[in-house]
Design a protein around this motif. Sequence first.
Motif, PDB file in Angstrom:
ATOM      1  N   ALA A 197      18.070  -1.912  13.092  1.00  8.97           N
ATOM      2  CA  ALA A 197      17.765  -3.297  12.780  1.00  8.97           C
ATOM      3  C   ALA A 197      16.277  -3.645  12.723  1.00  8.97           C
ATOM      4  CB  ALA A 197      18.687  -4.198  13.439  1.00  8.97           C
ATOM      5  N   ILE A 198      15.838  -3.211  14.069  1.00 10.09           N
ATOM      6  CA  ILE A 198      14.410  -3.294  14.306  1.00 10.09           C
ATOM      7  C   ILE A 198      13.374  -2.789  13.555  1.00 10.09           C
ATOM      8  CG2 ILE A 198      12.808  -2.874  16.301  1.00 10.09           C
ATOM      9  CD1 ILE A 198      14.887  -3.148  18.442  1.00 10.09           C
ATOM     10  N   GLN A 199      13.940  -1.765  12.927  1.00  7.38           N
ATOM     11  CA  GLN A 199      13.151  -0.796  11.897  1.00  7.38           C
ATOM     12  C   GLN A 199      13.051  -1.517  10.427  1.00  7.38           C
ATOM     13  OE1 GLN A 199      11.880   1.464  14.883  1.00  7.38           O
ATOM     14  NE2 GLN A 199      11.195   2.016  12.798  1.00  7.38           N
ATOM     15  N   LEU A 200      14.284  -1.946  10.156  1.00  6.76           N
ATOM     16  CA  LEU A 200      14.392  -2.701   9.007  1.00  6.76           C
ATOM     17  C   LEU A 200      13.810  -4.203   8.723  1.00  6.76           C
ATOM     18  CD1 LEU A 200      18.026  -1.800   8.231  1.00  6.76           C
ATOM     19  CD2 LEU A 200      16.014  -0.735   7.215  1.00  6.76           C
ATOM     20  N   VAL A 201      14.072  -4.990   9.853  1.00 13.37           N
ATOM     21  CA  VAL A 201      13.492  -6.129   9.966  1.00 13.37           C
ATOM     22  C   VAL A 201      12.005  -6.473   9.439  1.00 13.37           C
ATOM     23  CG1 VAL A 201      12.892  -7.985  11.436  1.00 13.37           C
ATOM     24  CG2 VAL A 201      15.049  -7.187  11.565  1.00 13.37           C
ATOM     25  N   PRO A 202      11.052  -5.723   9.760  1.00 15.52           N
ATOM     26  CA  PRO A 202       9.650  -6.174   9.301  1.00 15.52           C
ATOM     27  C   PRO A 202       9.615  -5.875   7.401  1.00 15.52           C
ATOM     28  CG  PRO A 202       9.638  -4.682  11.017  1.00 15.52           C
ATOM     29  CD  PRO A 202      11.307  -4.656  10.694  1.00 15.52           C
ATOM     30  N   GLU A 225      22.283 -19.600   6.735  1.00  9.96           N
ATOM     31  CA  GLU A 225      21.117 -19.426   7.625  1.00  9.96           C
ATOM     32  C   GLU A 225      20.210 -18.216   6.928  1.00  9.96           C
ATOM     33  OE1 GLU A 225      18.373 -19.863   9.905  1.00  9.96           O
ATOM     34  OE2 GLU A 225      20.298 -20.727  10.739  1.00  9.96           O
ATOM     35  N   GLU A 226      19.046 -18.692   6.845  1.00 14.00           N
ATOM     36  CA  GLU A 226      17.815 -18.138   6.110  1.00 14.00           C
ATOM     37  C   GLU A 226      16.629 -17.823   7.060  1.00 14.00           C
ATOM     38  OE1 GLU A 226      17.892 -16.728   2.938  1.00 14.00           O
ATOM     39  OE2 GLU A 226      19.588 -17.634   2.183  1.00 14.00           O
ATOM     40  N   ARG A 227      16.623 -18.597   8.130  1.00 13.48           N
ATOM     41  CA  ARG A 227      15.407 -18.323   8.819  1.00 13.48           C
ATOM     42  C   ARG A 227      15.490 -17.695  10.452  1.00 13.48           C
ATOM     43  NH1 ARG A 227      12.072 -23.967   8.280  1.00 13.48           N
ATOM     44  NH2 ARG A 227      10.583 -22.466   9.212  1.00 13.48           N
ATOM     45  N   MET A 228      16.870 -17.193  10.674  1.00 16.93           N
ATOM     46  CA  MET A 228      17.140 -16.648  11.866  1.00 16.93           C
ATOM     47  C   MET A 228      18.108 -15.506  11.833  1.00 16.93           C
ATOM     48  SD  MET A 228      18.229 -18.549  15.584  1.00 16.93           S
ATOM     49  CE  MET A 228      19.601 -19.013  14.820  1.00 16.93           C
ATOM     50  N   ILE A 229      17.880 -14.369  12.422  1.00 12.53           N
ATOM     51  CA  ILE A 229      18.464 -13.286  12.715  1.00 12.53           C
ATOM     52  C   ILE A 229      18.698 -12.819  14.035  1.00 12.53           C
ATOM     53  CG2 ILE A 229      18.934 -10.771  11.862  1.00 12.53           C
ATOM     54  CD1 ILE A 229      17.067 -11.223   9.486  1.00 12.53           C
ATOM     55  N   LEU A 230      20.094 -12.524  14.230  1.00 12.82           N
ATOM     56  CA  LEU A 230      20.243 -11.999  15.705  1.00 12.82           C
ATOM     57  C   LEU A 230      20.728 -10.519  15.719  1.00 12.82           C
ATOM     58  CD1 LEU A 230      22.789 -14.780  16.833  1.00 12.82           C
ATOM     59  CD2 LEU A 230      20.328 -14.854  16.987  1.00 12.82           C
ATOM     60  N   LEU A 231      19.967  -9.961  16.619  1.00 13.81           N
ATOM     61  CA  LEU A 231      20.344  -8.394  16.936  1.00 13.81           C
ATOM     62  C   LEU A 231      21.184  -8.094  18.031  1.00 13.81           C
ATOM     63  CD1 LEU A 231      16.833  -6.978  16.250  1.00 13.81           C
ATOM     64  CD2 LEU A 231      18.647  -7.934  14.530  1.00 13.81           C
ATOM     65  N   LEU A 291      25.471   2.565  17.516  1.00 13.34           N
ATOM     66  CA  LEU A 291      26.124   1.476  17.022  1.00 13.34           C
ATOM     67  C   LEU A 291      25.333   0.149  17.285  1.00 13.34           C
ATOM     68  CD1 LEU A 291      28.016   0.334  15.018  1.00 13.34           C
ATOM     69  CD2 LEU A 291      29.845   0.449  16.976  1.00 13.34           C
ATOM     70  N   GLY A 292      24.995  -0.700  16.462  1.00 10.30           N
ATOM     71  CA  GLY A 292      24.706  -2.351  16.639  1.00 10.30           C
ATOM     72  C   GLY A 292      24.741  -2.899  15.420  1.00 10.30           C
ATOM     73  N   PHE A 293      24.329  -4.363  15.555  1.00 10.36           N
ATOM     74  CA  PHE A 293      24.671  -5.248  14.541  1.00 10.36           C
ATOM     75  C   PHE A 293      23.482  -6.001  14.371  1.00 10.36           C
ATOM     76  CE2 PHE A 293      28.443  -4.080  16.668  1.00 10.36           C
ATOM     77  CZ  PHE A 293      29.263  -3.601  15.829  1.00 10.36           C
ATOM     78  N   ALA A 294      23.482  -6.529  13.103  1.00  8.76           N
ATOM     79  CA  ALA A 294      22.544  -7.757  12.894  1.00  8.76           C
ATOM     80  C   ALA A 294      23.376  -8.785  12.477  1.00  8.76           C
ATOM     81  CB  ALA A 294      21.460  -7.404  11.616  1.00  8.76           C
ATOM     82  N   ILE A 295      23.097 -10.138  12.944  1.00  7.33           N
ATOM     83  CA  ILE A 295      24.013 -11.523  12.462  1.00  7.33           C
ATOM     84  C   ILE A 295      22.996 -12.252  11.622  1.00  7.33           C
ATOM     85  CG2 ILE A 295      25.416 -13.072  13.343  1.00  7.33           C
ATOM     86  CD1 ILE A 295      25.993 -11.875  15.757  1.00  7.33           C
TER      87      ILE A 295
END
Length: 324
Positions: free
Chosen positions: A77-82, A177-183, A197-201
Amino acid sequence: MRDHGGDLARAQAVYGVGDWLDLSTGINPVAYPMPPLPLAALTRLPENRTLMALEQTAQACYGTTAPIVALSGAQAAIQLVPRLRTPGQARVLGPTYNEHAGALAAQGWQVQQVHSAEALAGADLAVVVNPNNPDGRVLPPAQLLALRDRVGLLIVDESFVDVTPEASLAAQMTEAEERMILLRSFGKFFGLAGLRLGFAIAGAGPARALRDMAGPWAVSGPALVAGCAALADSGWHIAARARLAQDAPRLDAVAARAGWALVGGTDLFRTYHTPDAKAAQAQLAQGHVWSRIFPYSDHWLRLGLPAPTGWGQVERAILATGAA
């Protein structure tokens, strides 16, 4: 190369092989018992219905109605968020896990590390690791929700929140929600870091974008099986939190006897102020205990918690640093 824990081979190359305790990462030393794997989990491509079952189980475990995207670790997720937004000004509350700034910079973001939550305001994208790695700083949910409205996109990395679930914002997340993402990380609390394994909410729009970027089969068959079992096992969660909550102050007490002061941490790792972090790491390594130090501090040293069978070894190694 960005430095990380978990590089035990480097320690072995210097101090020799043997009975090592790798405490350089904040991973639960008592892993969730892997369920039996059906052969199909290894021989067939992961099926969408199993992925959907995992994500629904994660929703129930984390107490959210927002979409959840399963990925091969929070690092994915860290790699995709940017890539979710056009690169602009990013601010990261630090010092913290260095992959956030690295991944943003690699995608063309102008990255600034700041040292107060207030300094994040106005950024096109802001990152808060909560609880923070390595000092354990926790910003309360109300403060983070207020910050969300002052930045373009707020990323809250909750990789270590499983030991203090009350600090999570998962219950505040909605499909709109459009302005916050949880990892969220799976491997740290469940002790199965190699499973990846991990998740993005996230809200529906960002979740769809993340899923599209991740592509098909983003999670392995074994991870789908183990994730469903572990996330649903609330009894194991309760017992693990109780054990870790007892072990963290036990490690603090040993560190205090060696003259180290607690900087902070979570029930999965502890960070101490030592007279000389490099010297302390080297002395611990003589006792085959591997730790983590940081390029921005001459004094901070981080230790994960040992398994029940490792306490004698870690206590001897820590106390030897005080005698050295």
